[in-house]
Design an enzyme around this catalytic site. Structure first.
Site, short mmCIF file in Angstrom:
data_model
loop_
_atom_site.label_atom_id
_atom_site.label_comp_id
_atom_site.label_asym_id
_atom_site.label_seq_id
_atom_site.Cartn_x
_atom_site.Cartn_y
_atom_site.Cartn_z
N LYS A 279 -17.22 -39.56 43.76
CA LYS A 279 -17.28 -40.65 42.80
C LYS A 279 -16.04 -41.52 42.90
O LYS A 279 -14.98 -41.06 43.35
CB LYS A 279 -17.36 -40.09 41.37
CG LYS A 279 -18.66 -39.42 41.00
CD LYS A 279 -18.59 -38.93 39.56
CE LYS A 279 -19.90 -38.25 39.15
NZ LYS A 279 -21.00 -39.22 39.04
N ARG A 353 -30.09 -32.94 39.06
CA ARG A 353 -31.52 -32.67 39.21
C ARG A 353 -31.78 -31.39 40.00
O ARG A 353 -32.82 -30.75 39.83
CB ARG A 353 -32.20 -33.87 39.87
CG ARG A 353 -31.72 -34.18 41.26
CD ARG A 353 -32.05 -35.60 41.69
NE ARG A 353 -31.34 -36.58 40.89
CZ ARG A 353 -31.47 -37.90 41.04
NH1 ARG A 353 -32.29 -38.38 41.98
NH2 ARG A 353 -30.80 -38.73 40.28
#
Length: 500
Positions: A279, A353
């Protein structure tokens, strides 16, 4: 350290006679004037307080506060005015209760280093009482566990609600729910140096052993060796870049085997660096909150257990730390999810996920009547709905049940679709699926991916709380800076609706 909220008291008499440090009085703006909205106050006290509010220029703007020395006829040391705005004369309904909740929260949020507070609000019934008490308790929350001197941020020891005796059970329920929200905030606010998969699991085990839970709640912690043995490839893959390994924690509550089963699945990424798909550095510190779904799931279960609701609840907490290292999962690696499906990893920052898929499959092995997953899943949720409104996807019935509960609880949520074309973006030439999909509509695409791990016929709702779970902006209403505790109140209300 667990934050202790004020002790709730019920005061059915005239609030003007209460000997407290601060009496909080609700004001309403009406036709360019102001009115005191505190029906249990004697008329003389209402007139005196209205004149005092006008003298200091308070216009009853929503959530605006002003504190003054108590005028003659009021036994409190000081009075805090808080505005409801123009309610249009309303005295009931969800919108009116939201005003009460936020006003009570704003009032308590503005008070520090006072010992006793009483609220004089327009409490007409038990629902109003629960609303006011919950808002006030959450506004009183302070996270000071890591501050060497927090003496100026102490919260009141007692919080009295001016209302009729009949609302006492509602105040007791408010205290339970607010404590669950506060415990969720505590977990979200803890630094990742102290909160990681193993310590998160330990905290859950410890909390389940307290007196009012130990005979009602069971905790099972599945460590790395057992995750390997049972084929939880999503958790193992995401967690292998960290020196602190993953855990799957199952928490169960149920008074009777025949009761309906609500299964909660929570994303618990205790810190999300993005893995090898790193990130940007800006605001990465907020990624300590990427476990907010797991925190909300388990604290909702604990609240439901304390309320002794007649249904079964399980909370599956998928805990991992997503870090870059020589052992981290790589783009192009293939993971085998619990149950057998394979996923090609094309973006290691789409990790939530993967752990949710493992836990969703495991939760369905018990045939739940309703399956709800909670996750700070996508930045696309913030782009679509902002930082205060959660997205709700899933089967139509489950989605409607969640949004109805959210409206009653006062937590903004919005139903969103899962367009059929979204799943096509997850086609992989190597595995059954890849983990990164559509370039647009990322919140909807993530839900489409998760739906591949939900059996046909299962009532399922997916809550994307990426923005609402953590407030990095200014405080408002009963919402402080940091962890918010979303969506605990909605989940408890959902559980209540399953028992009616």
């Amino acid at each position: 350290m667990t934050t202790t909220l004020p002790r709730i008291l019920l005061e059915p008499g005239d609030p003007a006679e209460l000997v407290v440090d601060v009496l909080v009085v609700a004001l309403e703006n009406r036709a360019d004037s102001i009115e005191v909205r505190a029906p249990l106050l004697a008329e003389a006290a209402q007139r005196s307080l209205r004149e005092a509010a006008l003298a200091v220029g308070h216009r009853a703007k929503r959530e605006a506060t002003a504190r003054i020395p108590a005028p003659p006829g009021v036994s409190a040391t000081s009075v805090l005015f808080v505005g409801l705005g123009d309610t249009g004369g309303a005295s009931q309904g969800a919108d009116f209760r939201n005003l009460l909740r936020r006003a009570a929260g704003s009032a308590l949020r503005s008070l520090n280093a006072v010992d006793s507070v009483a609220l004089a609000f327009p409490v007409g019934d038990a629902e109003d009482a629960e609303t006011v008490a919950t808002g006030a308790l959450l506004g009183a929350y302070r996270y000071t566990a890591y501050q060497s001197d927090a003496s100026g941020r102490t919260i009141p020891a007692t919080l009295a609600i001016s209302a009729a005796e009949a609302v006492r059970p509602a105040l007791e329920r408010a205290a339970v729910i607010a404590a669950a929200v506060a415990a969720t905030r505590d977990l979200v606010n803890r630094p990742p140096s102290d909160l990681f998969p193993e310590s998160f699991a330990d905290a859950v085990v410890s909390q389940a052993l307290v007196d009012d839970l130990k005979d009602r709640v069971n905790v099972e912690v599945i460590d790395e060796a057992e995750l390997e043995e049972r084929g939880f490839g999503g958790l193992l893959g995401v967690g292998r870049g960290s020196a602190r390994g993953p855990r799957l924690v199952k928490v169960s509550y149920g008074p009777a085997a025949s009761a309906p089963l609500l299964s909660l699945v929570g994303k618990g990424i205790t810190f999300d660096s993005g893995g090898i798909s790193l990130k940007p550095a800006a605001r990465m510190e907020n990624m300590k909150s990427d476990m907010a779904g797991a925190a909300a799931a388990v604290q909702s279960l604990f609240a439901i257990a304390r309320l002794r609701l007649p249904l079964r609840v399980t909370a599956w907490l998928a805990l991992a730390e997503n870090m870059p290292s020589g052992s981290a999962v790589r783009p192009a690696d293939v993971l085998r999810i619990h149950g057998g499906k394979t996923v090609e990893v094309t973006n290691t920052d789409a990790e939530g996920r993967l752990v949710l898929a493992d836990a969703l499959v495991a939760a369905q092995e018990e045939d739940p009547d309703l399956l709800v997953d909670i996750a700070t899943l996508t930045g696309a949720q913030v782009a679509a709905l902002g930082r205060r409104t959660s997205g709700v996807m899933g089967t139509q019935s489950a989605r409607e049940r969640v949004t109805t509960a959210a409206e009653s609880a006062g937590e903004p949520m919005w139903a969103m679709p899962i367009p059929e074309e979204m799943i096509g973006y997850f086609d992989s030439h190597t595995a059954d699926l890849k983990n990164a999909g559509a370039p647009a509509g990322g919140m909807l695409a993530a839900a489409a991916f998760l739906r591949e791990f939900v059996r046909d016929g299962v009532e399922w709702a997916h809550l994307d709380i990426a923005g609402p779970a953590y407030n990095s902006d200014s405080p408002y209403g009963h919402t402080v800076v940091g962890g918010t505790g979303v969506p605990v109140r909605t989940i408890v209300e959902l559980a209540l609706s399953m028992t009616r």
